[in-house]
Structure formats: C-alpha cells, structure tokens
Design a protein around this motif. Structure first.
Motif, short mmCIF file in Angstrom:
data_model
loop_
_atom_site.label_atom_id
_atom_site.label_comp_id
_atom_site.label_asym_id
_atom_site.label_seq_id
_atom_site.Cartn_x
_atom_site.Cartn_y
_atom_site.Cartn_z
N ALA A 80 0.92 -0.87 -0.14
CA ALA A 80 0.10 0.24 0.41
C ALA A 80 0.84 1.53 -0.34
O ALA A 80 0.17 2.03 -0.32
CB ALA A 80 -0.80 0.13 1.11
N HIS A 81 1.79 1.45 0.46
CA HIS A 81 2.69 2.36 0.77
C HIS A 81 4.11 2.17 0.44
O HIS A 81 4.79 1.36 0.44
CB HIS A 81 2.83 2.94 2.02
N PHE A 82 4.93 3.15 0.29
CA PHE A 82 6.72 3.01 0.33
C PHE A 82 6.98 2.90 1.35
O PHE A 82 6.87 3.78 2.50
CB PHE A 82 6.69 4.30 -0.38
N PRO A 83 7.84 1.66 1.61
CA PRO A 83 8.19 1.98 2.89
C PRO A 83 9.28 2.61 3.66
O PRO A 83 10.53 3.03 3.42
CB PRO A 83 8.97 0.56 2.86
N ASP A 84 9.26 3.61 4.67
CA ASP A 84 9.42 5.02 5.21
C ASP A 84 10.41 5.01 6.80
O ASP A 84 11.34 5.65 6.56
CB ASP A 84 8.23 5.83 5.34
N SER A 85 10.11 3.45 6.88
CA SER A 85 10.85 3.55 8.52
C SER A 85 10.43 1.94 8.49
O SER A 85 10.84 1.09 7.50
CB SER A 85 9.86 3.59 8.99
N PRO A 86 11.95 1.33 8.96
CA PRO A 86 12.68 -0.25 9.08
C PRO A 86 11.17 -1.35 9.73
O PRO A 86 11.51 -1.87 9.27
CB PRO A 86 13.57 -0.71 10.44
N ASP A 87 10.00 -0.20 10.56
CA ASP A 87 9.07 -1.20 10.26
C ASP A 87 8.73 -1.68 9.68
O ASP A 87 7.89 -2.47 9.69
CB ASP A 87 7.76 -0.70 11.36
N GLU A 88 8.48 -0.75 8.12
CA GLU A 88 7.50 -1.05 7.03
C GLU A 88 8.33 -1.85 6.52
O GLU A 88 7.67 -2.23 5.99
CB GLU A 88 6.85 0.85 6.64
N ALA A 89 9.56 -1.89 6.54
CA ALA A 89 10.46 -2.73 5.26
C ALA A 89 10.39 -3.71 6.06
O ALA A 89 11.80 -4.36 5.83
CB ALA A 89 11.62 -1.68 5.28
N ALA A 90 9.32 -4.59 6.15
CA ALA A 90 9.26 -6.34 7.19
C ALA A 90 10.09 -7.26 6.15
O ALA A 90 9.22 -6.57 4.69
CB ALA A 90 8.13 -6.83 7.65
N ILE A 91 10.31 -7.71 6.07
CA ILE A 91 10.87 -8.64 4.95
C ILE A 91 9.31 -9.83 5.35
O ILE A 91 9.51 -10.71 6.48
CB ILE A 91 11.95 -9.07 5.85
N GLY A 92 9.18 -9.90 3.85
CA GLY A 92 8.03 -11.37 4.16
C GLY A 92 9.08 -12.73 3.63
O GLY A 92 10.01 -12.72 2.92
N THR A 93 7.95 -14.01 4.47
CA THR A 93 9.19 -14.88 4.04
C THR A 93 8.74 -15.61 2.43
O THR A 93 7.58 -15.61 2.10
CB THR A 93 8.80 -15.76 5.71
N ALA A 94 9.14 -16.87 2.09
CA ALA A 94 8.44 -17.19 0.89
C ALA A 94 7.20 -18.03 0.96
O ALA A 94 6.30 -18.13 0.15
CB ALA A 94 9.54 -18.08 0.77
N ALA A 95 7.12 -18.48 2.01
CA ALA A 95 5.80 -19.09 2.49
C ALA A 95 4.44 -18.06 2.43
O ALA A 95 3.82 -18.10 2.20
CB ALA A 95 5.90 -19.90 4.24
N TYR A 96 5.02 -17.07 3.22
CA TYR A 96 4.24 -15.23 3.36
C TYR A 96 3.87 -15.32 1.51
O TYR A 96 2.77 -15.44 1.15
CB TYR A 96 4.38 -14.72 3.86
N HIS A 97 4.61 -15.28 0.79
CA HIS A 97 3.99 -14.54 -0.79
C HIS A 97 4.23 -16.08 -1.64
O HIS A 97 2.90 -15.19 -1.94
CB HIS A 97 5.78 -14.73 -1.34
N ALA A 98 3.65 -16.80 -1.54
CA ALA A 98 3.39 -17.76 -1.87
C ALA A 98 2.01 -18.11 -1.52
O ALA A 98 0.92 -18.18 -2.09
CB ALA A 98 3.93 -19.23 -1.39
#
Length: 754
Positions: free
Chosen positions: A457-475
């Motif tokens: 939804a938004h451009f990541p502007d902070s470390p909290d917003e730059a969470a890493i999604g796992t491969a399973a999550y994106h699958a």
C-alpha cells in the motif's frame, strides 16, 4: 543577362556568396529530414540580416490592388523588353537600371515562351499584371537587392500554380535564389513541369513533412522560442539528457551519482524511469528501504509522492482569471505564477519545462483551450505545492530524486511527472503490481517491467514498514490472488460497491433464484476492481395460484430465512419512533452534506464499518437522484427520505452491515392481506432497500396497488399468480431471521450447509 541555374548538392550551398558561384539556385525539396528542418530554421533566423523572403500560396491580386495598378499604369500592354523596362521604372522606383533590365529581359523571355505555346495577348496581359502586382505587394522588399551579395532568396511552401511557377522563373532568371518546399508532395509541380525543365529536384530525405507544416508556423515557433528565452530569465540553460547514460544494470544505475553520468556542460543527466512488478518478492520491501537510505547518504534529497490530490479552490483561485484566448496568452499569463526557488537557473528550467510541455500538448492534442488551461493550472498548483519539498537546498551535482509510488491514473498526473523529467531531478514511477495500468507515455521514458506482483500500500519509509516477507507468506499471497482472480470464487467482502439492476424473471423462477448467490444469477459481473453489477429480485405477487391458500402460505414460508426481514402488515413504519430533527442543513444543491450529517447528534450509524456508512450514503444519494419517490425535490419529500433512511430499524441495519455483494443478498418479504397499503415511509424504505441490493417480494393476494401510488415509475415487477382473495388470515410465520438459512447458495447445497 540570364543567370545560370545551378544544381544544388548540399543545402548549405544555398547561402554561398554570389562571388563563389556562377549562377542562382532554383530547386524544390521533395522530402523531409532533420537536415531540412535545420536548413529552414536557419533561413528563418537569417531573415533579420539577409534579404530572405518566406512565401506561402500567392493569392490572385484583389480588386483594390488591380484598381491601383490600372490607375497608375493604365491598360496598355506590349510583350517586349522596352515596354517592361518603362513600366518597372514607374511601378518599382527603387530598382536601379541594371535590376530593371534583368527583370525586363526575364519577363520578356517568360511571356514570349507562353506566346509560342499558343497563349493569347489577353492571357499574356493578365499574366503581366499578376507578375507586376506580386512584385509590388509580395517581393519588392528583396528585388532592390538583385545583383548584390548576398543574393535575394525566396522560400515557398504552397501548392504551386502555373502562374506562380512562371513568376518564380522570372525572378530566378533575374538573379534570385529560390527554394520550393513540397509539404503536400511533388504532384502539383510535376503536372506543371513534367520534363523538369525549370526547378531541379533536391532529395531532402525520405520522411514526409510534419503534420501542419508551413513556413508561417516556423516563424511563429521561432518567435515563441525567442519570447520563451526572454521569460526563462537565464542564458544557456542546460537541457535534459534523460536516460542517455543508463547502462541497463538497474541496481547500479539507480545509485549512480549525477555528476558521474556525463561530461557535456550543455546537459544534465537525469533519470526518467518506470518500474512495474517485482523481481525478488521476499526482499523487495527491504531493498526499497535500503535504496532510499543509500540515496540520502549521497547527500541527495529523496521524496515520495503516493498521490497527487487535486488542487484546492484556494490554490486555483488566483489562476482562474487568466485569459485563454490563445496558447501564447495562456502560457505567458500563467508562467509568472510559478513559485521561485530563488535560483536563476532552476527557475529558468522550470519555466522552460512548463512552456515547452504546454506548447507540445497544444500541438499534438486538438483539444479546446479551456482544457489546456485546466492542465496548465494543475501543473502550476502541483509544482508550487511540491517545489519546496523537491528542490530545497538544490545542487545540480546532488540532483534530488522523486518517487511516484503507484501509477498515474490521469493525464494530469502524467503531465506533471513529464514536467519534472525536463528538470534536474531523477523521476521514478514505481509500482509493485506488474499489470498496473498507467497513463504516463513519453518517448524518453525508460520502462522496466518484472513478471511478479506484490501488494504494497505504501512506500516503506521506516524500518518497521520494511518487514521481510517469507517465501511461504508470499506463496500464500499468490495463491490468494490466483484463487480470487477471475475464478468465480470470491473472498469475504472482496468488493465494496455494488450497482443494482432488477432481475426480470418468471413467477416460477422466484423461489429457484431466491437462495442463489449473485454470481449464479443472469447479469452478474465485475464492473471494475471494487464494484459488482448485482442483479436483485424486486417482485410483486398478486393473487393466489389456483385459490390454494395452504400452498400459498407454504410458498411464502420457503422464502423466509436467516437474512429475511418479514413485514407482516401494512403500514409498517412507525414514525413516532423517529426523533424530531431539522434535516434541511443536510442537503445542499440536491447533494448530501455528509460531514454535517456525520457530525450531527442524531446520526445513528457511527458504529458501523466505514465502508458500510459510505455505502448507505451512496445509495441514499442515488435514491434522491433517481426521483423515484413522488414529490422528491418538489414537495419536500427529500427530507422525509433522509429521516427514514437515517433511522432504519435495527434489524435492517444489521442486514446491511453484513451484506456481502458476492453472497446471497438480504431479503425483505412483505405480506399485504388487508385493505391498507404502504405509507410514504414504507415506500421510501422499500425503494432504498432495492438500491441497497435487497431481494424484495410483495405478497398481495388482493391484487391491490399497495405501493405504486408513491412512485413516479414502477419499482416492482408484477406477477399475476391467480385469483384474488380477500380477508385472508395469515397462519403462524416464524419471526425474522429464525427460519432456515437462505445463505450459502449453490456452494452451500454442495457441501450440505442448508
């Protein structure tokens, strides 16, 4: 003396001094190229210092010109050099004797050649008068330079006529250089000179002349450039060399310092790039955040725009009074409103980008000046709004960068990004959706596309917003997108809006379709990403089939379910339960004042989900706009409509709150066995629930018109089921919501949930 006609080999020979050649040039330019354009622009510039004449179609002398000629020259005519010499002495007194002799001899040769072709003396006289008028009114300013260096020159871009060709032959023989441009093709010339005896052909190029080409337009453009240069307020402004420095390695290019991209001082090397889709889903969000940090570490400003809200009345008010009588006046009138950055070069480039873009829009888009003015105002308002953010502390060596996150949805937004791309700023449009539609089109835009998509939804502007999604999550996200995209299967509350259409059915089809999900009904479709076309049942059943009351009541019971609201008697509405209030301030110009309603102490729906409140307001406005309820906006009924819709019974509100536009619609069943019909409030309620996507059936065994008198047009499709029966006493019917469920539709039946 006749001047020899030379063969032109290169366009720059046209400007050679007379001393360096043994004749004149008389040629036509059959094709177009960049070299031809440069030659013509050079000709326009030389008019200020050299005898260069630009001509379009030469019109026949008008009656006023002919009258003046006859008054001064009489009607005598003789086809010989002495006559022409004497006439030119009186008609063109600035010519010296040598110049008169050259023109006289040339005219004599041309008209004598016409005589040998069978032309009569009267025809020759007409040609002579026409030549004399053209020399006086169109060419006198250069003829007195015959025999001098530089030689007089004519460039012509009309559709050539026989007399014009003969006239140019006269001037060419007398010592003029002449270039005939052929923007309409060479057919006209070839029909006059099939053997190519007069003007030689110069192959300018293989391209056709630009649409709307003319020498007049070139002069106008040159004047515009001169005026614009004065308005830019700075000399020798560098121009954009967008993307010319890219290597194709995006990861490296996106971090390359601006001062290492090129070394031409006349240019600035900025980026104008669109990136759609995602290459590496698990690391995409964090890579955006890291990229932002690296740019800022270079000392460069990094700005993100996620939307461009339309200009406010406060922003547009100072600009709306600018006249739009012409493109020139529009650009000149609005340009001073560009906010200054207090840097002469930057302000000059902003003014240049604004003006050049509007002139390009006016040239390529045959729209009204009013629409062009709207575009100009949007550009101004957005530039003035975002300029401090984009260019605060601007330094060409540390060029700022702006990201538009998402894609341009309007031509106005696209135009604003294009304007920024002509300025010393890196412009990126980034959207993680690979199939996103975008209005931005520009030949300079570098378009990069990756195959995968990601919902962000938004451009990541902070470390909290730059969470890493796992491969399973994106699958899982991909599976969700596949499952609910064009599959006929829908997730809960996938769509927030619905457009209602009445489903026309046979009487026997009502119980068959009553429990079906909308997607199984005829006419259901997805209108766009957030809206469905929802077919609903809106029926009136008059009479009792075969007079069988037991079957009649059993049929009614089958329609009662968990999401069915039963109205047992009419009138139903209890107006005394609605608190007294003043609804007048809630409408302005026939539009709901939504914020005023929400802020009222009488507003009862504040606890509902935001999208549900918006849906109720939308359908209330639609009911008002439809004029379905008699007396709306003519007898004050609109305020009654507001009172009813904003004080619906609790059971109805709950049905609306859980209404899912891809699940089986909520229902209203009305039983009218008595002598009374709907009140106005009842009719308003039923009309609103129709617009809100409810299935509605009126059971009227008497056949009476219980609701029609309140409507300006039929709402319910009437089915004549059988004979009319009166004074029927209903048996026990379960209260609303306590009968068997109607939810689930086809899938519910398959999995045994009914």
């Amino acid at each position: 003396m006749t001047h020899k006609r030379l063969q032109l080999e290169q366009l720059n020979q046209f400007w050679l001094p007379a001393a360096g050649r043994a004749g004149t040039y008389f040629f036509r330019i059959a094709g177009y190229s960049a070299a031809v354009q440069a030659f013509l622009e050079d000709a326009v510039q030389r008019r200020a210092s050299q005898p260069v004449l630009l001509l379009g179609q030469l019109r026949n002398p008008d009656e006023k010109q002919l009258s003046y000629f006859r008054e001064n020259m009489g009607t005598n005519f003789a086809c010989d050099t002495a006559f022409f010499n004497q006439a030119l002495r009186r008609w063109l007194p600035r010519l010296d004797s040598t110049q008169r002799a050259q023109i006289s001899q040339s005219m004599d040769r041309t008209l004598s050649a016409l005589r040998t072709q069978g032309k009569t003396d009267n025809m020759l006289r007409n040609a002579y008068i026409k030549f004399m008028c053209w020399m006086y009114y169109r060419a006198e300013q250069i003829l007195h330079r015959l025999g001098q260096d530089p030689l007089p020159k004519i460039l012509y871009d009309g559709i050539l006529t026989a007399h014009e060709l003969q006239f140019f032959c006269v001037l060419s023989d007398a010592g003029c250089d002449i270039a005939l441009l052929e923007p309409h093709g060479g057919t006209a010339y070839q029909s006059l000179d099939p053997q190519g005896l007069y003007a030689s052909c110069f192959d300018g190029g293989n391209e056709p002349y630009p649409e709307g080409f003319s020498l007049t337009a070139l002069v106008k453009q040159a004047g515009q450039r001169q005026r614009m240069a004065q308005l830019y307020g700075a000399e020798n402004l560098p121009v954009s060399a967008a993307n010319t420095w890219l290597s194709g390695q995006m990861e490296t290019d996106m971090l390359k310092a601006p001062d290492s991209r090129g070394n031409d001082a006349r240019c600035f090397y900025n980026a104008f790039i669109r990136i759609r889709g995602v290459e590496d889903k698990p690391n995409y969000v964090q890579s955006l955040f890291r990229w932002q940090g690296k740019i800022k570490a270079q000392g460069r400003a990094f700005s993100v725009l996620e939307a461009l809200p339309i200009p406010t009345p406060e922003e547009t008010a100072p600009l709306s009074g600018c006249a739009a009588q012409s493109v020139d006046k529009l650009v000149m009138g609005l340009m001073p409103a560009l906010k200054s950055a207090a840097k002469a070069a930057l302000d000059g480039m902003a003014r240049r980008a604004f003006a050049d873009l509007l002139y390009a829009e006016a040239k390529t888009d045959a729209e009204r000046l009013g629409r062009l003015k709207n575009k100009a105002i949007y550009l101004l308002c957005w530039y003035n709004r975002y300029m401090p953010m984009l260019f605060d502390g601007w330094d060409m060596a540390k060029m700022p960068l702006v990201v538009y996150f998402g894609t341009c949805q309007t031509a106005f937004e696209a135009l604003f990004l294009r304007m920024l791309s002509y300025m010393p700023i890196d412009v990126y449009e980034i959207c993680p959706q690979a199939d996103a539609v975008c209005c931005l089109q520009d030949s300079r835009l570098f378009d990069c596309k990756f195959p995968q998509s990601l919902s962000l939804a938004h451009f990541p502007d902070s470390p909290d917003e730059a969470a890493i999604g796992t491969a399973a999550y994106h699958a899982e996200q991909e599976l969700t997108e596949i499952l609910y995209q064009d599959s006929g299967i829908y997730r809960s509350r996938q769509y927030q809006k619905a457009t209602i259409v009445t489903l026309q059915t046979m009487y026997e089809e009502i119980p068959m379709l009553w429990g079906e999900e909308p997607s199984m009904r005829p006419g259901f479709s997805i209108l766009d990403g957030d809206t469905v076309l929802l077919p609903v049942i809106t029926a009136k059943v008059s009479g009792v089939k075969n007079g069988d009351t037991n079957a009649y009541w059993n049929e009614l019971r089958r329609l009662l379910g968990e999401d069915t609201h039963l109205i047992r008697t009419l009138p139903y509405w209890q107006p005394d339960k609605v608190p007294a209030h003043n609804a007048v301030p809630w409408l302005k110009n026939k539009r709901l004042e939504r914020q005023k309603i929400r802020g009222s102490a009488d507003y009862p729906y504040g606890l509902l989900r935001e999208e549900t409140q918006t849906f109720i307001f939308d359908k209330l406005q639609q009911l008002l706009d439809s004029g379905l309820v008699r007396g709306t906006f003519s007898q004050g009924v609109e305020y009654k409509i507001l009172s009813v819709v904003l004080h619906l019974p609790k059971e109805i509100i709950r049905l609306i709150q859980r209404h899912d536009f891809t699940a089986c619609p909520p229902k209203v069943v009305v039983l009218a066995t008595g002598e009374q019909g709907c009140s106005l409030e009842d009719a308003i309620l039923l009309a609103f629930l129709h617009f809100a996507g409810f299935d509605e059936v009126l059971f009227v065994p008497t056949g009476y018109q219980v609701a029609a008198r309140h409507y300006t047009q039929p709402l319910f499709i009437e089915h004549q089921a059988g004979e009319y029966l009166y004074d029927m006493t209903p048996p026990y019917l379960p209260p609303s919501g306590q009968a068997g469920s109607n939810r689930g539709g086809l899938l519910g039946r398959i999995f045994g949930r009914r």
